[in-house]
Design an enzyme around this catalytic site. Sequence first.
Site, PDB file in Angstrom:
ATOM      1  N   ASP A  93      29.149 -68.081 -38.453  1.00  0.00           N
ATOM      2  CA  ASP A  93      29.589 -66.797 -39.013  1.00  0.00           C
ATOM      3  C   ASP A  93      28.352 -66.061 -39.551  1.00  0.00           C
ATOM      4  O   ASP A  93      27.669 -66.567 -40.444  1.00  0.00           O
ATOM      5  CB  ASP A  93      30.590 -67.089 -40.134  1.00  0.00           C
ATOM      6  CG  ASP A  93      31.077 -65.834 -40.827  1.00  0.00           C
ATOM      7  OD1 ASP A  93      30.533 -64.745 -40.558  1.00  0.00           O
ATOM      8  OD2 ASP A  93      31.994 -65.945 -41.649  1.00  0.00           O
ATOM      9  N   GLY A  94      28.091 -64.885 -39.007  1.00  0.00           N
ATOM     10  CA  GLY A  94      26.894 -64.146 -39.397  1.00  0.00           C
ATOM     11  C   GLY A  94      26.929 -63.634 -40.834  1.00  0.00           C
ATOM     12  O   GLY A  94      25.884 -63.437 -41.449  1.00  0.00           O
TER      13      GLY A  94
ATOM     14  N   HIS B 145      19.955 -49.126 -31.102  1.00  0.00           N
ATOM     15  CA  HIS B 145      18.766 -49.808 -30.580  1.00  0.00           C
ATOM     16  C   HIS B 145      17.504 -48.971 -30.769  1.00  0.00           C
ATOM     17  O   HIS B 145      16.414 -49.522 -30.913  1.00  0.00           O
ATOM     18  CB  HIS B 145      18.997 -50.208 -29.126  1.00  0.00           C
ATOM     19  CG  HIS B 145      20.094 -51.247 -29.005  1.00  0.00           C
ATOM     20  ND1 HIS B 145      20.955 -51.335 -27.938  1.00  0.00           N
ATOM     21  CD2 HIS B 145      20.484 -52.223 -29.870  1.00  0.00           C
ATOM     22  CE1 HIS B 145      21.805 -52.331 -28.130  1.00  0.00           C
ATOM     23  NE2 HIS B 145      21.551 -52.878 -29.300  1.00  0.00           N
TER      24      HIS B 145
ATOM     25  N   GLU C 144      25.698 -65.945 -33.835  1.00  0.00           N
ATOM     26  CA  GLU C 144      26.851 -65.463 -33.049  1.00  0.00           C
ATOM     27  C   GLU C 144      27.952 -66.493 -33.211  1.00  0.00           C
ATOM     28  O   GLU C 144      27.704 -67.693 -33.175  1.00  0.00           O
ATOM     29  CB  GLU C 144      26.431 -65.266 -31.580  1.00  0.00           C
ATOM     30  CG  GLU C 144      27.533 -65.039 -30.590  1.00  0.00           C
ATOM     31  CD  GLU C 144      28.370 -63.784 -30.823  1.00  0.00           C
ATOM     32  OE1 GLU C 144      27.820 -62.710 -31.073  1.00  0.00           O
ATOM     33  OE2 GLU C 144      29.624 -63.906 -30.766  1.00  0.00           O
TER      34      GLU C 144
ATOM     35  N   ASP D 252      25.648 -56.066 -37.354  1.00  0.00           N
ATOM     36  CA  ASP D 252      26.322 -55.259 -36.333  1.00  0.00           C
ATOM     37  C   ASP D 252      27.684 -55.867 -35.981  1.00  0.00           C
ATOM     38  O   ASP D 252      27.913 -56.323 -34.857  1.00  0.00           O
ATOM     39  CB  ASP D 252      25.394 -55.201 -35.096  1.00  0.00           C
ATOM     40  CG  ASP D 252      25.958 -54.358 -33.965  1.00  0.00           C
ATOM     41  OD1 ASP D 252      26.819 -53.501 -34.229  1.00  0.00           O
ATOM     42  OD2 ASP D 252      25.538 -54.569 -32.814  1.00  0.00           O
TER      43      ASP D 252
HETATM   44  C1  LIG Z   1      28.975 -55.361 -31.645  1.00  0.00           C
HETATM   45  S1  LIG Z   1      28.782 -56.951 -30.960  1.00  0.00           S
HETATM   46  C2  LIG Z   1      27.066 -57.257 -31.168  1.00  0.00           C
HETATM   47  C3  LIG Z   1      26.169 -56.470 -30.297  1.00  0.00           C
HETATM   48  C4  LIG Z   1      24.698 -56.756 -30.459  1.00  0.00           C
HETATM   49  N1  LIG Z   1      24.293 -56.738 -31.856  1.00  0.00           N
HETATM   50  C5  LIG Z   1      23.870 -55.766 -29.700  1.00  0.00           C
HETATM   51  O1  LIG Z   1      23.508 -54.708 -30.263  1.00  0.00           O
HETATM   52  O2  LIG Z   1      23.559 -56.044 -28.545  1.00  0.00           O
HETATM   53  C6  LIG Z   1      29.481 -57.990 -32.211  1.00  0.00           C
HETATM   54  C7  LIG Z   1      29.348 -59.478 -31.880  1.00  0.00           C
HETATM   55  O3  LIG Z   1      29.700 -60.189 -33.070  1.00  0.00           O
HETATM   56  C8  LIG Z   1      30.391 -61.376 -32.698  1.00  0.00           C
HETATM   57  N2  LIG Z   1      31.122 -61.795 -33.909  1.00  0.00           N
HETATM   58  C9  LIG Z   1      32.352 -61.427 -34.351  1.00  0.00           C
HETATM   59  N3  LIG Z   1      32.582 -61.939 -35.571  1.00  0.00           N
HETATM   60  C10 LIG Z   1      31.458 -62.614 -35.920  1.00  0.00           C
HETATM   61  C11 LIG Z   1      31.060 -63.310 -37.093  1.00  0.00           C
HETATM   62  N4  LIG Z   1      31.860 -63.420 -38.151  1.00  0.00           N
HETATM   63  N5  LIG Z   1      29.815 -63.860 -37.116  1.00  0.00           N
HETATM   64  C12 LIG Z   1      28.987 -63.741 -36.049  1.00  0.00           C
HETATM   65  N6  LIG Z   1      29.307 -63.104 -34.918  1.00  0.00           N
HETATM   66  C13 LIG Z   1      30.529 -62.536 -34.859  1.00  0.00           C
HETATM   67  C14 LIG Z   1      31.215 -60.966 -31.511  1.00  0.00           C
HETATM   68  O4  LIG Z   1      31.551 -62.092 -30.719  1.00  0.00           O
HETATM   69  C15 LIG Z   1      30.261 -60.003 -30.807  1.00  0.00           C
HETATM   70  O5  LIG Z   1      29.502 -60.687 -29.837  1.00  0.00           O
END
Ligand SMILES: C[S@@+](CC[C@H](N)C(=O)[O-])C[C@H]1O[C@@H](n2cnc3c(N)ncnc32)[C@H](O)[C@@H]1O
Length: 283
Positions: A143-144, A19, A118, A164
């Site tokens: 899917d990101g 962050h 997300e 991330d």
């Molecule tokens: C490490 S956390 C994110 C934390 C956030 N970026 C932060 O810094 O506050 C990873 C997130 O990715 C989500 N996730 C997992 N696979 C994903 C995908 N293929 N596409 C989008 N989101 C996904 C999970 O549900 C989780 O909420």
Amino acid sequence: MLSYRHSFHAGNHADVLKHLVQLSVIDKLQQKNKPFVYLDTHSGRGIYDLKSDEANKTQEYKQGIFQLVDQQADAPEIVKQYLSLLNIQPGRALNQYLGSPELSRLTLREIDKLILMELHNNEINVLKSNMRKDERVAIHHRDGFEGLCACVPPKPARGLVLIDPAYEVKQDYQQVVKQVSAAYKKWATGIYLIWYPVLASSRDYSETLVKQLSQQGFKNLLKIELAVSEQLEDFGMHGSGMLVVNAPYQLDQQMRTVTDWLLPILKQDEHAYAQVEWLIQPE
Ligand SMILES: C[S@@+](CC[C@H](N)C(=O)[O-])C[C@H]1O[C@@H](n2cnc3c(N)ncnc32)[C@H](O)[C@@H]1O
């Protein structure tokens, strides 16, 4: 099946590093009076309750953000901004931690925009409610990795992407390389921030990931890595890193100032280290 929950890890040492890099890049973009777009491919829920059962099962925040609470006086400016966004004051309880989407939302100007992705069914609903119908924010339940390529170049074509993933599955490492390279071909001037964990030696793929990303023909590739303790063989995440593609001018200097300040505060033993190095030198 998505089993990762960031609620168990919010505010840990890796969040602190991630962050601070994110806010530093936003700060650089805001030095010009031109709008930009913030994209977050793996947003999470945006706000985390540090009193929750999940947060208190691991208590990772105690070795992360909690260590900074009483250290504000001599902190670099960007750290002061971060602590102020988190509403951290000495002697005051810290009950919540802000994730990447909320830190960006609070920092971006009226002229800027956010695109948040997300995949998890519950996290996306909490994220939507936490973003408070802010008109600058577009939220995608998708899917990101796939969404990254679909959403670039954004309009305006100026800004940054935070990638991330949880890296719970090994394919995430391959997906990062593949999708960031594809996105870069569509939007070569975007700033890409790629987070990665540094894990126990039997499970660590950080070196391979960093090497592969260094070979994609990117420009101005900066690595910022911080480990807080010894690397064990089987267990734990003792460090993390951020790779910044198209790193802004003098981000390296700013991040050295931050990691010089952060390392003695977060270090748990004599194996702790911080590195800020150009993998591809600025042109
Ligand atoms: C490490 S956390 C994110 C934390 C956030 N970026 C932060 O810094 O506050 C990873 C997130 O990715 C989500 N996730 C997992 N696979 C994903 C995908 N293929 N596409 C989008 N989101 C996904 C999970 O549900 C989780 O909420």
